[in-house]
Structures are given as structure tokens and as C-alpha cells.
Design a protein around this motif. Sequence first.
Motif, PDB file in Angstrom:
ATOM      1  N   LYS A 178       0.726  -1.209  -0.055  1.00  0.00           N
ATOM      2  CA  LYS A 178      -0.148   0.119   0.373  1.00  0.00           C
ATOM      3  C   LYS A 178       0.620   1.582  -0.015  1.00  0.00           C
ATOM      4  N   TRP A 179       2.185   1.510   0.089  1.00  0.00           N
ATOM      5  CA  TRP A 179       2.883   2.609   0.142  1.00  0.00           C
ATOM      6  C   TRP A 179       3.258   2.317  -1.013  1.00  0.00           C
ATOM      7  N   ASN A 180       3.556   1.753  -1.908  1.00  0.00           N
ATOM      8  CA  ASN A 180       4.396   1.115  -3.003  1.00  0.00           C
ATOM      9  C   ASN A 180       3.942   2.501  -4.089  1.00  0.00           C
ATOM     10  N   ASP A 181       4.948   3.732  -5.125  1.00  0.00           N
ATOM     11  CA  ASP A 181       4.751   4.004  -6.004  1.00  0.00           C
ATOM     12  C   ASP A 181       4.205   5.728  -4.601  1.00  0.00           C
ATOM     13  N   THR A 182       4.631   5.588  -3.272  1.00  0.00           N
ATOM     14  CA  THR A 182       4.297   6.685  -2.683  1.00  0.00           C
ATOM     15  C   THR A 182       5.749   8.031  -2.705  1.00  0.00           C
ATOM     16  N   ALA A 183       5.551   9.022  -3.657  1.00  0.00           N
ATOM     17  CA  ALA A 183       6.531  10.019  -3.319  1.00  0.00           C
ATOM     18  C   ALA A 183       7.158  10.642  -1.657  1.00  0.00           C
ATOM     19  N   ILE A 184       6.441  10.394  -1.112  1.00  0.00           N
ATOM     20  CA  ILE A 184       7.330  10.352   0.570  1.00  0.00           C
ATOM     21  C   ILE A 184       6.779   9.330   1.511  1.00  0.00           C
ATOM     22  N   LEU A 185       7.152   9.222   1.743  1.00  0.00           N
ATOM     23  CA  LEU A 185       6.870   8.036   3.154  1.00  0.00           C
ATOM     24  C   LEU A 185       7.139   8.845   4.624  1.00  0.00           C
ATOM     25  N   ILE A 186       6.204   8.227   5.180  1.00  0.00           N
ATOM     26  CA  ILE A 186       6.818   8.664   6.604  1.00  0.00           C
ATOM     27  C   ILE A 186       6.400   7.596   7.074  1.00  0.00           C
ATOM     28  N   HIS A 187       7.220   7.010   7.480  1.00  0.00           N
ATOM     29  CA  HIS A 187       7.034   5.672   8.550  1.00  0.00           C
ATOM     30  C   HIS A 187       7.157   6.142  10.652  1.00  0.00           C
ATOM     31  N   GLU A 188       6.931   5.891  11.178  1.00  0.00           N
ATOM     32  CA  GLU A 188       7.312   5.484  12.255  1.00  0.00           C
ATOM     33  C   GLU A 188       8.310   4.228  12.353  1.00  0.00           C
ATOM     34  N   ALA A 189       9.574   4.855  13.124  1.00  0.00           N
ATOM     35  CA  ALA A 189      10.307   3.275  13.617  1.00  0.00           C
ATOM     36  C   ALA A 189      11.166   3.654  15.594  1.00  0.00           C
ATOM     37  N   THR A 190      10.416   3.663  16.444  1.00  0.00           N
ATOM     38  CA  THR A 190      10.238   3.990  17.249  1.00  0.00           C
ATOM     39  C   THR A 190      11.639   3.157  18.503  1.00  0.00           C
ATOM     40  N   PHE A 233      11.438   8.081  17.246  1.00  0.00           N
ATOM     41  CA  PHE A 233      12.102   7.410  17.394  1.00  0.00           C
ATOM     42  C   PHE A 233      12.097   7.524  18.912  1.00  0.00           C
ATOM     43  N   SER A 234      12.074   6.095  19.708  1.00  0.00           N
ATOM     44  CA  SER A 234      12.266   5.922  21.399  1.00  0.00           C
ATOM     45  C   SER A 234      13.376   7.438  22.185  1.00  0.00           C
ATOM     46  N   SER A 235      13.508   7.858  22.712  1.00  0.00           N
ATOM     47  CA  SER A 235      13.598   8.618  23.682  1.00  0.00           C
ATOM     48  C   SER A 235      15.143   7.805  24.397  1.00  0.00           C
ATOM     49  N   ARG A 236      15.069   6.577  24.333  1.00  0.00           N
ATOM     50  CA  ARG A 236      16.416   5.666  24.778  1.00  0.00           C
ATOM     51  C   ARG A 236      17.496   6.537  23.725  1.00  0.00           C
ATOM     52  N   TYR A 237      17.978   6.190  22.967  1.00  0.00           N
ATOM     53  CA  TYR A 237      18.609   5.834  21.422  1.00  0.00           C
ATOM     54  C   TYR A 237      19.198   7.819  21.896  1.00  0.00           C
ATOM     55  N   PRO A 293      13.891  12.195  18.057  1.00  0.00           N
ATOM     56  CA  PRO A 293      13.403  12.663  19.366  1.00  0.00           C
ATOM     57  C   PRO A 293      13.838  14.280  20.322  1.00  0.00           C
ATOM     58  N   GLY A 294      12.604  14.859  20.693  1.00  0.00           N
ATOM     59  CA  GLY A 294      12.087  15.849  21.071  1.00  0.00           C
ATOM     60  C   GLY A 294      13.309  16.635  20.626  1.00  0.00           C
ATOM     61  N   VAL A 295      13.487  16.700  18.854  1.00  0.00           N
ATOM     62  CA  VAL A 295      13.798  17.632  18.229  1.00  0.00           C
ATOM     63  C   VAL A 295      12.867  18.936  17.189  1.00  0.00           C
TER      64      VAL A 295
END
Length: 118
Positions: free
Chosen positions: A20-32, A72-76, A103-105
Motif C-alpha cells: 500500500k506504500w508503493n509508488d508514494t512520493a514521500i513515505l513517513i514511517h515510525e521507527a520507534t 524514535f524512542s528517546s532511549r537512543y 526525538p525531542g527535536v
Amino acid sequence: MRDKVLAYSGDTPVEEGSSKWNDTAILIHEATFLGNGEEIKPRTYGNKHSTLEEVMEMVSGLRSGQLVLGHFSSRYPAEEIDAAILLFCEKYAINVPVRRVLPGVTVTDVLGQPPLNR
């Protein structure tokens, strides 16, 4: 057919058959979480997250214009996040620009920043 200019995963795990994300100009995805073998314990209240490695593996099989990673988790620390992104870009041969929101920025123009992998 409609053009997919922007797609946003929200707070969600990588799903099987994520075409479903195919052929998307900009993909925003979480990576906790970064992944890379670390143990991630499920939360009792049901929230599920993606790992950076899962996202990068998924993106390697997609046709996408750009990838923006966040939540992203703030642990990193920033350096660890950036190093992991570059590692997985190489491991999964990611050939689209990859940017991230730490995170936090607060970022007002994430697409105006140079990508990490170029």
C-alpha cells in the motif's frame, strides 16, 4: 488513478504485504525501536511499533521517492539513530533519500535537510 504524494504510517507495526506504500512520493514511517537484535517487550496496553530494521527491509522492496523516519524512542541518542539508519541503508540497499526527525527535536523543514544516505 490518483497519485500518492504523501503517506504516513502513524504509530503502527510494519505489516505483511505493505505494498500500500508503493509508488508514494514521500513515505513517513515510525521507527520507534532500532531493532538489530534488541529485545522489544510488547506493551500491555496494546500499542505496537515498528523497528527501524523492519521499516528499512520493507522500503527496500517498495517504489518510493523519499523516506522520512520518526517517532524514535528517546532511549537512543542521535548518533546511534543515524548510525543505525546508515547501516540499514547499506544492508538493504536503500536508494531513495532518507531523512529523520529525532526525538525531542522540532523540525520545520525536514525535506530541506540533506538526506543521511547521500
